[in-house]
Write an enzyme that holds these catalytic residues in place. Sequence first.
Site, short mmCIF file in Angstrom:
data_model
loop_
_atom_site.label_atom_id
_atom_site.label_comp_id
_atom_site.label_asym_id
_atom_site.label_seq_id
_atom_site.Cartn_x
_atom_site.Cartn_y
_atom_site.Cartn_z
N ALA A 238 3.37 2.14 -1.53
CA ALA A 238 3.86 2.47 -2.80
C ALA A 238 2.87 3.44 -3.61
CB ALA A 238 4.51 1.43 -3.74
N ALA A 239 1.56 3.25 -3.29
CA ALA A 239 0.65 4.10 -4.04
C ALA A 239 0.68 5.42 -3.91
CB ALA A 239 -0.83 3.74 -3.53
N ARG B 222 -6.56 3.93 -18.00
CA ARG B 222 -5.50 3.66 -17.94
C ARG B 222 -5.34 2.50 -19.11
NH1 ARG B 222 -4.07 2.81 -11.64
NH2 ARG B 222 -3.54 5.17 -11.11
N PHE C 299 -7.94 13.02 -11.99
CA PHE C 299 -7.31 11.94 -12.15
C PHE C 299 -7.98 10.96 -13.40
CE2 PHE C 299 -4.91 8.45 -9.95
CZ PHE C 299 -3.96 9.13 -9.23
N ARG D 242 -9.79 -0.87 -13.89
CA ARG D 242 -9.85 0.26 -12.42
C ARG D 242 -9.52 1.62 -12.62
NH1 ARG D 242 -6.64 2.02 -8.59
NH2 ARG D 242 -4.78 0.72 -9.21
N LEU D 243 -10.33 2.48 -12.23
CA LEU D 243 -9.88 4.00 -12.50
C LEU D 243 -8.93 4.30 -11.33
CD1 LEU D 243 -13.27 6.05 -13.36
CD2 LEU D 243 -11.46 4.91 -14.66
N GLU E 152 -0.19 8.67 -11.64
CA GLU E 152 -1.19 9.35 -12.60
C GLU E 152 -1.33 10.96 -12.19
OE1 GLU E 152 -4.12 6.54 -13.93
OE2 GLU E 152 -5.76 8.07 -13.49
N THR F 217 0.91 -1.08 0.15
CA THR F 217 0.02 0.09 0.11
C THR F 217 0.87 1.37 -0.09
OG1 THR F 217 -1.52 -1.32 1.44
CG2 THR F 217 -2.01 1.20 1.16
N SER G 286 -8.88 2.42 -6.00
CA SER G 286 -8.17 1.35 -4.98
C SER G 286 -7.96 1.58 -3.61
CB SER G 286 -6.94 0.52 -5.64
OG SER G 286 -5.89 1.41 -5.80
N ASP H 163 -0.43 -14.33 -2.62
CA ASP H 163 -0.63 -15.58 -1.88
C ASP H 163 -1.87 -15.72 -1.29
OD1 ASP H 163 2.13 -15.49 -1.68
OD2 ASP H 163 2.42 -14.12 -0.22
N LEU I 258 6.88 3.23 -10.55
CA LEU I 258 5.57 4.03 -10.98
C LEU I 258 5.67 5.30 -10.69
CD1 LEU I 258 2.47 4.04 -11.54
CD2 LEU I 258 2.30 4.17 -9.06
N GLY J 155 -0.67 8.42 -6.08
CA GLY J 155 -1.78 9.52 -6.68
C GLY J 155 -2.77 9.93 -5.55
N HIS K 119 -0.40 0.17 -15.99
CA HIS K 119 -0.20 1.29 -15.70
C HIS K 119 0.44 1.97 -17.02
CE1 HIS K 119 0.10 5.31 -14.07
NE2 HIS K 119 -0.40 4.87 -13.00
N GLN L 245 -4.12 -4.72 -15.10
CA GLN L 245 -3.98 -3.26 -15.51
C GLN L 245 -2.62 -3.02 -15.67
OE1 GLN L 245 -4.98 0.19 -12.71
NE2 GLN L 245 -6.43 0.58 -14.34
N HIS M 151 0.52 -3.31 -13.16
CA HIS M 151 -0.08 -2.58 -11.91
C HIS M 151 -0.78 -2.98 -10.84
CE1 HIS M 151 0.09 1.11 -9.58
NE2 HIS M 151 -1.01 1.57 -9.88
#
Lengths: 249, 586, 130
Positions: free
Chosen positions: B48-49, B288, B117, B391-392, B246, B46, B396, B212, B243, B51, B233, B231, B356
């Site tokens: 690393a997200a 995307r 976005f 997914r937009l 966006e 999480t 997420s 997993d 990444l 935007g 990216h 998806q 992504h």
Amino acid sequence: MSQRQITFEILRYDPETESEPRFQAYCVPCEEEWVVLDALNYIKDNLDGTLSYRWSCHMAVCGSCGMMINGEPMLSCKAFVRDFPNGGSIRVEPLTHFPIERDLVVVMDDFMDKLQAVKPYVIPKKKRTVEDGTYKQTPKQLHQYQQYSMCINCMLCYAACPQYALAPDFIGPAALALTHRYNLDSRDHGRPQRQEVVAAHEGVWECSFVGACSEVCPKDVDPAGAIQQMKIASTVDWYLEHLMPWRRK
Amino acid sequence: METIESDVVIVGAGGAGLRAAIALAEADPGLRVSLLSKVYPMRSHTCAAEGGAAGVAGADDSMDLHFNDTVGGGDWLCDQDAVDFFINEAPKELTRLDHWGCPWSRDKDGRVSVRPFGGMKIKRTWYAADKTGFHLLHTLFQTSLQFESIRRFDEVFTTDLLVVDGKVQGCCAVEMRSGEMKQFLAPAVILCTGGGGRIFPFTTNGAIKTGDGMALAYRAGVPLKDMEFVQYHPTGLPATGILLTEGCRGEGGVLRNKDGYRYLQDYGMGPETPLGETVLKTMELGPRDRLSQAFWHEQQKGNTVPTKWGDCVLLDMTHLGEKKIHERLPFVQELAHAYASVDIVKEAVPIRPVVHYMMGGIHTDINAATPLPGLFAAGECACVSINGANRLGSNSLTELLVFGKRAAESAAEYVRSAAPKTDRAAADQQASAAEARVRALFERTEGAETMTAIRNAMTHTMETGAGIYRDEAMLTDTVNTLADLRSRRSGIALRDKSKVFNTEFTQLLELDNMLDVAQAVAVSALARKESRGSHQRLDYVERNDDTYLKHSMAHYQGEDAPRIDYLDVVITKSRPGVRDYSGAKS
Amino acid sequence: MSRNPYVREVPRTTWYMRNRRYIRYMLREVTCVFIGLYAASLTVGLVRLAQGPGEWAVYVNGISSPSGLLFSLLALGFACYHSISWFNVTPKAMRIPRGDDFVPGPAIISAHYIIWGVVSLVFLLMMGVL
């Protein structure tokens, strides 16, 4: 293609068969753009599958891959091989000041306990409900604490801090910076509760301001600054309390 | 074997897992929660997200608009009742995050800022500079530390679900630092283990994202839903796959081909917008899947920039100016500088599409419950589905909050009302069998197979056969290769016999999981003979609502390929239509 | 039990030799010894002054001797190092808000040097050196 053969001297330790760590050398053909972590992955995939180390994001944000690289605490995913002297070998050891679990993996229990001890969460004056909406916090108020919220818990600062090595009870740079982060947040009113830990001997007063923590921090959090600011605030508290007792609430 | 009894076990301590744990602790401090993770919580991906997280905020926005963007963006494969629930909960969850200390970026007046976005008609993405996931994860983790009912088990690797009489009874996990198997007994288990982008060679996903939880549920008989939807990216750095958010395009960054031409206008996303002005749902703010597909076409035409690490196009942010970049995109600046040696203030940075996110995952209903009683799932590992075929961006992070909480509520309700009494003897027996299986891995005799070779073959075949564009021949080849790799995996021997922090051992478990997940992806993709969202077939270029307005369900069949069947999509108010990103001003 | 974490001992007396950061730090800390000694010498001078002109002359002779001068010079060097090293870290402890941001570090450091210079100048004027 610009490839370099680099020898990595890696501290290995298998607690089940060895009584103390030893260095093992690996020769790795490194690409120009590689970081030390890429070389470790190369070793793991192609030379020696028994090497253990932590890593995940490879973009300096998960905080897993802190190691001593040529004696300096660094994120191995941000330590570019091109930045090391040509022809020399690169020495990789687990973060110092922590017990070695195995190879480059250290025991983090002490750090995790300290993180919890400083109550790193918003303690509001009054419980707020969703219906109350978001808090108002101006960019200026955000700016007060923002820098101290950038800590990725990589523990490089603990490996840099000589005080933590000599006095292991010291709460330490990252946890204290996090304390400061919440104390400065306009949404928080928990400072009195955190003072117990901060103002104690193992708190800010154990720090002798070597400043190494801030120098090695990969996210410019500046824990040394946070600690000095808290020392000043604690001192002011003390004087207010003892010299102007009528101001006590 | 040590046994830990609790009321709810959560596997995975990223955004969804932590949110679920907090929800349980808040709902009932008497509930004993065990929070398991193969890494320390703050290492979860999480972080690393970059935007942001979507939630209706401004007066110009409405629930209907967020609904329409999400459903259209997902090419009508979303379950619309779930999307409705999701968008209504979204602002509440983001508000809670504010109360917990998330450093949301702010407007001058102190209100939370929102940014544009891709695929969103209105600005509704809440952000914390360009480190939203990082701040969200740390806020949740730190908030979770105040609850005594949450007992954390860091660095334990879950190997098996315990299922007795068709009901979940807990799970087994190996404590990595001792190598000891532990048995976690609980009537309810919530899986929050994230996606499996590591089945591809070139991905923004961290090393830990190996599918997993998907594999755990799948092997326990829960179908994996819509796995063919992966998806890409559009803006990853070459070489590392890191990444670039966006948000780069949200703030006004543009994409150019080797001639400096803004090629998106040739792929139904024009007309060209003026430099520095963003028009929502147009050009660079298209979704995307469309952007990644446009890259593929440019590559076919020879309009890309060749680099040592493959063909690229250019992401140009030079017109934004140093101040804006420093304020809004500091992390992007740091990443591009460190990993691509590019100063984005002065020059365009080469980028390419990169795997992504997996829209598919463990089949759950709107309550985050799987068909297996006692098993719940949330976050990227789950498929509710609110993301449909694409997914937009920024949905997420919100999803893991909304459904993390939902899963906790459902699990708590289940524990209170429907949970069976633990059948200790049967659970013990399963745990012992699981332990024996793990031990057996150490006793394999060394042969010709290596983990590296099988993993590389898997990622290679996924990229060549199940990438941005697919067809029958490519997919068949990939399906065959994966079947072969799965049959060969038992030949991999462990050279590392140590019990302490044996990462060769955990990598082997991860490879097993990835092979199962990869096969579900490829077989589902082969079976879907249409193009929809991120699943683009060169041999079936049109969307086919008559046959495929359905979720694919992959059922585990042991050593054989999965059986695929289909489940109707829930449609409440939006009939499938045309996805329009042409700057139409409807 | 398979675990057996290995603890690397830190040398208690020579730990600061491990890297240049620590040496730099020790050097900064050690300056206080010289500043302390110089303060002690000044105190002795005051006592001698109170005791009478004869004692004062002996003291003045002492500090004007080659070894006395050397000590003063050494103390001055350490005092400068002490001041400079502390001035350079003051921005960490002092965050002065200005607008939405803070006063930049170099400005705070410069302010310290300016104050140092002004105070020194005033002293030298008062003592009639200038």
